[in-house]
Design a protein around this motif. Structure first.
Motif, PDB file in Angstrom:
ATOM      1  N   UNK A 260       0.830  -1.202   0.000  1.00  0.00           N
ATOM      2  CA  UNK A 260       0.000   0.000   0.000  1.00  0.00           C
ATOM      3  C   UNK A 260       0.867   1.257   0.000  1.00  0.00           C
ATOM      4  N   UNK A 261       1.959   1.226   0.743  1.00  0.00           N
ATOM      5  CA  UNK A 261       2.834   2.395   0.829  1.00  0.00           C
ATOM      6  C   UNK A 261       3.652   2.594  -0.437  1.00  0.00           C
ATOM      7  N   UNK A 262       4.011   1.499  -1.117  1.00  0.00           N
ATOM      8  CA  UNK A 262       4.905   1.562  -2.271  1.00  0.00           C
ATOM      9  C   UNK A 262       4.193   1.868  -3.581  1.00  0.00           C
ATOM     10  N   UNK A 263       2.972   1.365  -3.744  1.00  0.00           N
ATOM     11  CA  UNK A 263       2.303   1.424  -5.037  1.00  0.00           C
ATOM     12  C   UNK A 263       1.350   2.622  -5.113  1.00  0.00           C
ATOM     13  N   UNK A 264       1.578   3.547  -6.014  1.00  0.00           N
ATOM     14  CA  UNK A 264       0.724   4.734  -6.091  1.00  0.00           C
ATOM     15  C   UNK A 264      -0.711   4.438  -6.505  1.00  0.00           C
ATOM     16  N   UNK A 265      -0.948   3.310  -7.179  1.00  0.00           N
ATOM     17  CA  UNK A 265      -2.321   2.997  -7.574  1.00  0.00           C
ATOM     18  C   UNK A 265      -3.048   2.110  -6.563  1.00  0.00           C
ATOM     19  N   UNK A 266      -2.433   1.830  -5.415  1.00  0.00           N
ATOM     20  CA  UNK A 266      -3.147   1.184  -4.307  1.00  0.00           C
ATOM     21  C   UNK A 266      -3.584   2.295  -3.357  1.00  0.00           C
ATOM     22  N   UNK A 267      -4.870   2.476  -3.242  1.00  0.00           N
ATOM     23  CA  UNK A 267      -5.401   3.602  -2.465  1.00  0.00           C
ATOM     24  C   UNK A 267      -4.983   3.505  -0.996  1.00  0.00           C
ATOM     25  N   UNK A 268      -4.742   4.639  -0.411  1.00  0.00           N
ATOM     26  CA  UNK A 268      -4.461   4.695   1.027  1.00  0.00           C
ATOM     27  C   UNK A 268      -5.808   4.627   1.765  1.00  0.00           C
ATOM     28  N   UNK A 269      -6.363   3.444   1.744  1.00  0.00           N
ATOM     29  CA  UNK A 269      -7.713   3.197   2.254  1.00  0.00           C
ATOM     30  C   UNK A 269      -7.774   1.731   2.664  1.00  0.00           C
ATOM     31  N   UNK A 270      -8.346   1.472   3.824  1.00  0.00           N
ATOM     32  CA  UNK A 270      -8.506   0.090   4.265  1.00  0.00           C
ATOM     33  C   UNK A 270      -9.799  -0.042   5.052  1.00  0.00           C
TER      34      UNK A 270
END
Length: 452
Positions: A260-270
């Motif tokens: 999540x922290x590394x990939x810009x297309x993985x939203x900072x949302x859980x």
């Protein structure tokens, strides 16, 4: 009824999907199967326009059938499903529709009872045998891939179901009784589905499962694979947002946070359902985690993924929750400042551990009062969080156009359940467009913004 000369009767199926997004995926898969055997289907929508169009189709040339995909999770959902079945049963009796079929969680759970109670239904299907419906209607097998489907959401986003079932066996939950043991889909099949959907214009994937964080534990190696799966999805060209839903706090795979922290297309949302914070209540719920362990996990998530927005679900009124335990829950919510929070009052479900071993001893009026207090507190917190965004810039995807504005969402907003961003009409935009906006005003569950 006589068919006009030169015209053949056609079958048209209205698919009514109730409950969660996991049910919606099943409905979309069914629609693709129906399409592959030459049957026309249409998804019911909130506006009622699809149903109106369906009912206005010419009965002289169209055989109208209805499929109701039911939810059986809690009392309110079961009641909604029953009422919907009864509504269509009346139209089946009157001859307005020619066929009525029911599938999903409710019919899976009460398969022995419902056929006798509602005989107007032509056939009942459960949570896993519903693909036979297309065969029964068309008398031939679908030609589509088992994971292919019709997208009924706006075409730029879709739900991606990676598993079925649940092994957690929480005391209050009937889901394992309905869906059975956890069953992960293969990574290869999931990635192929993503590629197909990207080819049709989908750019945003909301990854869902009953328990997202257990993905892979039932596959060879018996290790959690959610981190590697999300990383693989993020590498597919055209995937712009990945949002994660329904994580479980116990045995949380921390390597997922690195992705999540590394990939810009993985939203900072859980989306992580916590249910409670009081140790006695958590023990009664059979959640296999303590309040202190919960706090440590949340701190680690926020440390490793700065700026993350957490969505959680809490329950009030579970057996063992007195005023002291409820106050502890309120204090926890104040302390954590959850960006997104939903809650519900405990409702005893047949055959669950809680129904068999615990006494539902919190009066309904107390449950309702606690729920109101909790959600009032969360509204205050939401207002503070939203207000802090005024003056900031966000990337927003446009979902729809209204008379005086566009309506979109940021990476922190999941469809249907989270706040929306109301975007001023300073230039033409279309659903699926992404743009940077400046936040001008904030409300507890909406932002107003201007395109940059």
């Amino acid at each position: 009824m006589t068919v006009p000369k030169g015209k053949a009767m056609r079958n048209k199926i209205l698919v009514v999907s109730l409950g969660c997004s996991k049910n919606l995926v099943d409905s979309e898969r069914l629609m693709k199967m129906l399409e592959s055997v030459g049957l026309e289907s249409i998804a019911a929508d909130d506006s009622g326009e699809a149903e109106k169009e369906f009912l206005e189709s010419d009965p002289a040339t169209t055989r109208r059938h209805v499929v109701v995909n039911t939810c059986g999770f809690i009392g309110d959902a079961k009641e909604e499903s029953i009422n919907e079945i009864l509504r269509w049963s009346a139209l089946r009796t009157s001859g307005t529709i020619e066929g009525l079929y029911v599938m999903g969680c409710l019919s899976q759970r009460y398969a022995e009872v419902l056929p006798g109670e509602i005989p107007e239904v032509d056939r009942w299907y459960g949570k896993t045998d519903w693909p036979a419906l297309a065969v029964d209607l068309a008398r031939r097998h679908p030609a589509s891939a088992p994971y292919d489907r019709v997208i009924t959401t706006p075409r730029h986003h879709a739900y991606l179901k990676i598993a079925e079932g649940c092994d957690r066996m929480c005391a209050f939950c009937a889901i394992p009784l309905i869906t059975g043991r956890y069953r992960s889909r293969s990574e290869q099949e999931i990635l192929e589905e993503v590629r197909i959907l990207v080819g049709r214009g989908v750019r945003e994937f909301n990854v869902i499962a009953q328990d997202l964080t257990s993905y892979g534990r039932d596959l060879p190696g018996r290790q959690p694979r959610i981190a590697s799966l999300v990383r693989a999805i993020s590498e597919i060209e055209g995937v712009e947002w990945i949002r994660l839903h329904y994580a479980y706090p116990n045995e949380f795979p921390l390597d997922l946070l690195d992705v999540m922290a590394e990939r810009p297309n993985v939203c900072r949302y859980l989306d992580i359902a916590l249910q409670h914070i009081s140790d006695p209540v958590l023990a009664n719920m059979r959640r296999h985690i303590t309040g202190e362990e919960t706090r440590r996990l949340l701190a680690e998530i926020r440390r490793r993924v700065p700026g993350i927005h957490l969505r959680t679900t809490l329950m009030v009124g579970f057996p063992g929750e007195g005023e002291k335990e409820f106050q502890e829950l309120l204090d926890f919510v104040r302390e954590q400042h959850f960006e997104r929070l939903g809650a519900f009052a405990y409702c005893e479900e047949d055959d669950t551990y809680a129904a068999r071993h615990l006494t539902d001893n919190v009066p309904p009026e107390v449950k309702a009062e606690r729920l109101d207090r909790l959600m009032s507190l969360q509204e205050e917190i939401s207002a503070e969080i939203q207000e802090a965004k005024v003056g900031s810039t966000l990337t927003v995807v446009i979902d729809r156009e209204e008379a005086d504005r566009y309506v979109g969402r940021s990476e922190y907003d999941s469809p249907e359940v989270d706040p929306e961003v109301l975007v001023a009409k300073t230039r033409p935009l279309s659903p699926g467009d992404r743009l940077r906006v400046r936040v001008d005003a904030a409300y507890p569950f909406e932002l107003e913004a201007t395109p940059l």
